[in-house]
Enzyme design. Structure first.
Site, short mmCIF file in Angstrom:
data_model
loop_
_atom_site.label_atom_id
_atom_site.label_comp_id
_atom_site.label_asym_id
_atom_site.label_seq_id
_atom_site.Cartn_x
_atom_site.Cartn_y
_atom_site.Cartn_z
N THR A 133 0.83 -1.21 0.00
CA THR A 133 0.00 0.00 0.00
C THR A 133 0.86 1.26 0.00
O THR A 133 2.01 1.24 0.45
CB THR A 133 -0.89 -0.02 1.26
OG1 THR A 133 -1.46 1.27 1.47
CG2 THR A 133 -0.11 -0.38 2.52
N ASP A 134 0.27 2.36 -0.46
CA ASP A 134 0.96 3.66 -0.38
C ASP A 134 1.05 4.16 1.06
O ASP A 134 1.80 5.08 1.36
CB ASP A 134 0.28 4.71 -1.27
CG ASP A 134 -1.18 4.99 -0.92
OD1 ASP A 134 -1.72 4.34 0.00
OD2 ASP A 134 -1.79 5.86 -1.58
N GLU A 135 0.27 3.55 1.98
CA GLU A 135 0.22 4.07 3.36
C GLU A 135 1.55 3.89 4.09
O GLU A 135 1.79 4.52 5.11
CB GLU A 135 -0.93 3.42 4.13
CG GLU A 135 -2.24 3.61 3.39
CD GLU A 135 -3.50 3.36 4.20
OE1 GLU A 135 -3.44 3.42 5.44
OE2 GLU A 135 -4.54 3.11 3.58
N TYR A 159 -1.73 -0.55 11.05
CA TYR A 159 -1.87 -1.22 9.74
C TYR A 159 -0.68 -0.91 8.84
O TYR A 159 -0.01 -1.82 8.34
CB TYR A 159 -3.18 -0.79 9.06
CG TYR A 159 -3.21 -1.10 7.57
CD1 TYR A 159 -3.21 -2.41 7.11
CD2 TYR A 159 -3.22 -0.07 6.62
CE1 TYR A 159 -3.21 -2.70 5.74
CE2 TYR A 159 -3.24 -0.34 5.25
CZ TYR A 159 -3.23 -1.66 4.82
OH TYR A 159 -3.23 -1.94 3.48
N LYS A 163 2.32 -3.35 7.34
CA LYS A 163 2.59 -3.54 5.90
C LYS A 163 4.04 -3.14 5.58
O LYS A 163 4.71 -3.78 4.77
CB LYS A 163 1.61 -2.71 5.06
CG LYS A 163 0.17 -3.20 5.07
CD LYS A 163 -0.02 -4.59 4.48
CE LYS A 163 0.22 -4.65 2.99
NZ LYS A 163 -0.13 -6.00 2.44
P1 NAD Z 1 -9.37 -7.57 2.28
O1 NAD Z 1 -9.32 -7.30 3.74
O2 NAD Z 1 -10.63 -7.33 1.52
O3 NAD Z 1 -8.94 -9.09 1.98
C1 NAD Z 1 -7.91 -9.73 2.67
C2 NAD Z 1 -8.04 -11.23 2.41
O4 NAD Z 1 -6.97 -11.90 3.07
C3 NAD Z 1 -9.34 -11.83 2.96
O5 NAD Z 1 -9.90 -12.72 2.02
C4 NAD Z 1 -8.88 -12.60 4.21
O6 NAD Z 1 -9.71 -13.70 4.51
C5 NAD Z 1 -7.49 -13.02 3.79
N1 NAD Z 1 -6.60 -13.28 4.93
C6 NAD Z 1 -6.44 -12.53 6.05
N2 NAD Z 1 -5.54 -13.09 6.86
C7 NAD Z 1 -5.10 -14.22 6.24
C8 NAD Z 1 -4.15 -15.22 6.57
N3 NAD Z 1 -3.47 -15.16 7.72
N4 NAD Z 1 -3.95 -16.23 5.70
C9 NAD Z 1 -4.64 -16.30 4.55
N5 NAD Z 1 -5.56 -15.38 4.18
C10 NAD Z 1 -5.79 -14.35 5.02
O7 NAD Z 1 -8.15 -6.71 1.69
P2 NAD Z 1 -8.02 -6.02 0.26
O8 NAD Z 1 -8.58 -4.66 0.33
O9 NAD Z 1 -8.46 -6.97 -0.79
O10 NAD Z 1 -6.43 -5.87 0.21
C11 NAD Z 1 -5.61 -6.90 -0.31
C12 NAD Z 1 -4.16 -6.48 -0.20
O11 NAD Z 1 -3.95 -5.27 -0.90
C13 NAD Z 1 -3.71 -6.22 1.25
O12 NAD Z 1 -2.42 -6.71 1.40
C14 NAD Z 1 -3.73 -4.70 1.37
O13 NAD Z 1 -2.77 -4.26 2.29
C15 NAD Z 1 -3.36 -4.29 -0.06
N6 NAD Z 1 -3.89 -2.99 -0.49
C16 NAD Z 1 -5.22 -2.68 -0.34
C17 NAD Z 1 -5.69 -1.46 -0.81
C18 NAD Z 1 -7.14 -1.09 -0.70
O14 NAD Z 1 -7.50 0.06 -1.03
N7 NAD Z 1 -8.03 -1.98 -0.29
C19 NAD Z 1 -4.82 -0.56 -1.42
C20 NAD Z 1 -3.47 -0.93 -1.56
C21 NAD Z 1 -3.02 -2.14 -1.10
P1 TYD Z 2 -10.64 3.87 4.31
O1 TYD Z 2 -11.61 3.41 3.27
O2 TYD Z 2 -10.72 3.26 5.67
O3 TYD Z 2 -9.17 3.73 3.70
P2 TYD Z 2 -7.74 4.25 4.28
O4 TYD Z 2 -7.89 4.76 5.65
O5 TYD Z 2 -6.94 3.00 4.21
O6 TYD Z 2 -7.30 5.32 3.33
O7 TYD Z 2 -10.81 5.43 4.49
C1 TYD Z 2 -10.63 6.33 3.40
C2 TYD Z 2 -10.74 7.73 3.96
O8 TYD Z 2 -12.10 7.93 4.42
C3 TYD Z 2 -9.86 7.98 5.17
O9 TYD Z 2 -9.36 9.31 5.13
C4 TYD Z 2 -10.81 7.81 6.36
C5 TYD Z 2 -12.13 8.28 5.80
N1 TYD Z 2 -13.35 7.63 6.39
C6 TYD Z 2 -14.40 8.43 6.88
O10 TYD Z 2 -14.35 9.68 6.83
N2 TYD Z 2 -15.49 7.80 7.39
C7 TYD Z 2 -15.58 6.45 7.47
O11 TYD Z 2 -16.61 5.92 8.01
C8 TYD Z 2 -14.51 5.65 6.96
C9 TYD Z 2 -14.57 4.14 7.01
C10 TYD Z 2 -13.41 6.28 6.42
#
Ligand code: NAD
Ligand code: TYD
Length: 353
Positions: A133-135, A159, A163
């Site tokens: 992630t960019d975070e 988190y 990561k």
């Molecule tokens: P998500 O929470 O929707 O899915 C995570 C999946 O991992 C789930 O299916 C969960 O059951 C599985 N999981 C959790 N712990 C596990 C373990 N110990 N063993 C096997 N499986 C396990 O997450 P997402 O949003 O799909 O994100 C996927 C990846 O992408 C993550 O690594 C996250 O850090 C990264 N990412 C997410 C975003 C975003 O905006 N959602 C952006 C950038 C990077």
């Molecule tokens: P989120 O979807 O949790 O992603 P991330 O924190 O990983 O960027 O949140 C996106 C943005 O929205 C973040 O600045 C937090 C804000 N947010 C709210 O304002 N209200 C909410 O209920 C949630 C879940 C997030």
């Protein structure tokens, strides 16, 4: 030969698997622990497809991973498995360290042992792609340039710290053992199958349910937004042509404040699913207590993806967000399935007071 996708039943992983089988013929094995965020319904469209195998398990289970790598002659691992929600990491960091750090370490160990025993050809062709992630880069000021791959790691939440630690382990496995790794650092995704604890799906479903739209703080935090299938195409491209040991920033060049995102969602909903009692969904917005340590701004410089690998996103924010709203409106059964008792407990814990 096949690829192993860990966390493939989650939001991005399931979109990746559906697209993988949609645009090629190579089999895919999904290993997923099925936490609250993992949902086999996300993969319902490929149930019964002989190219698809599902394994219920933990990335921290080395013996399980080793068995899958061997049995399916895995040629690449794409690691999506993680605890992924910042707010949950604030309530309980330990699970994030367990899966994102210890789990990644155990996965790397199983992969290293398998890769080390491969003959020269498959060994050279093998890939371990870590999805991050960019975070990990921390927070930007309003006028700072976007994150490049050279930006310092300055994670601010449990988190992002977990990561960041996993990214460092992946890097170390390349430098120390020569493991052929690639890492991607992507901005905020949105799209189908997104669990409704995150901003976009939460706002859509709360709006339609007549509930408050909880905006943290002043709502002016900025995120870069990328439609999920554009993230998937970027990962495919890195897997295919990325330079070993390199990291790639992925983003949509779509910086928006949270208020802009919520406004856009409300105006699309006003047009496609007007409120029964009249008025705009925007009237449901409520400013709530800010997230502790809330990062102010993320922005991604995706030049390396664009110039080195020729990748560009296909969706604009406007087209992607409209598709997303339409998907949630068209899939009430999926929504019903995930907004179960456990989900309601989370909403009470996070927003109850
Ligand atoms: P998500 O929470 O929707 O899915 C995570 C999946 O991992 C789930 O299916 C969960 O059951 C599985 N999981 C959790 N712990 C596990 C373990 N110990 N063993 C096997 N499986 C396990 O997450 P997402 O949003 O799909 O994100 C996927 C990846 O992408 C993550 O690594 C996250 O850090 C990264 N990412 C997410 C975003 C975003 O905006 N959602 C952006 C950038 C990077
Ligand atoms: P989120 O979807 O949790 O992603 P991330 O924190 O990983 O960027 O949140 C996106 C943005 O929205 C973040 O600045 C937090 C804000 N947010 C709210 O304002 N209200 C909410 O209920 C949630 C879940 C997030």
């Amino acid at each position: 030969m096949a690829i192993l996708v860990t966390g493939g039943a989650g939001f991005i992983g399931s979109n990746f698997v559906l697209e993988w089988l949609g645009c090629g013929s190579e089999p895919v094995v999904v290993l997923d622990k099925l936490t609250y965020a993992g949902n086999l319904e996300n993969l319902a469209a490929i149930r019964g497809d002989e190219r698809f195998t599902f394994a219920h398990g933990d990335i921290a289970d080395q013996a399980r991973v080793a068995g899958l790598l061997r049995e399916h002659a895995i040629r690449a691992v794409v690691n999506f498995a993680a605890e992924s929600h910042v707010d949950r990491s604030i309530h309980g960091p330990a699970e994030f360290i367990q899966t994102n750090v210890v789990g990644t370490l155990q996965l790397l160990e199983a992969v290293r042992a398998f890769w080390g025993g491969l003959p020269a050809g498959p060994k050279e062709a093998f890939r371990f792609l870590h999805v991050s992630t960019d975070e990990v880069y921390g927070s930007l000021g309003a006028d700072d340039p976007a994150f490049t791959e050279e930006h310092l790691y300055q994670p601010n939440s449990p988190y992002s710290a977990s990561k960041a630690a996993s990214d460092h382990l992946v890097r170390a496995y390349h430098h120390t053992y020569g493991l052929p790794v690639l890492t991607t650092n992507c901005s905020n995704n949105y799209g189908p199958y997104h669990f409704p604890e995150k901003l976009v799906p939460l706002m859509i479903l709360n709006a339609l349910g007549g509930k408050a739209l909880p905006v943290y703080g002043d709502g002016r935090n900025v995120r870069d937004w990328l439609y999920v299938t554009d993230h998937c195409s970027a990962i495919r491209r890195v897997l295919e042509a990325g330079q070993l040991g390199r990291t790639y920033n992925i983003g949509g060049r779509n910086e928006k404040t949270n208020l802009e995102v919520v406004q856009t969602l409300c105006s699309i909903l006003d047009a496609v699913s007007p409120r029964a009692g009249g008025g705009s969904y925007w009237e449901q917005v409520q400013f709530v207590k800010d997230r502790p340590g809330h990062d102010r701004r993320y922005a991604i410089d995706a030049s390396r993806m664009e110039n080195e690998l020729g990748w560009l996103p296909s969706e604009t924010f406007e087209t992607g967000i409209r598709k997303t709203v339409e998907w949630y409106l068209a899939n009430p059964e999926w929504v019903l399935g995930v907004t179960s008792g456990a989900y309601r407990d989370w909403v009470d814990k996070q927003y109850g007071s």
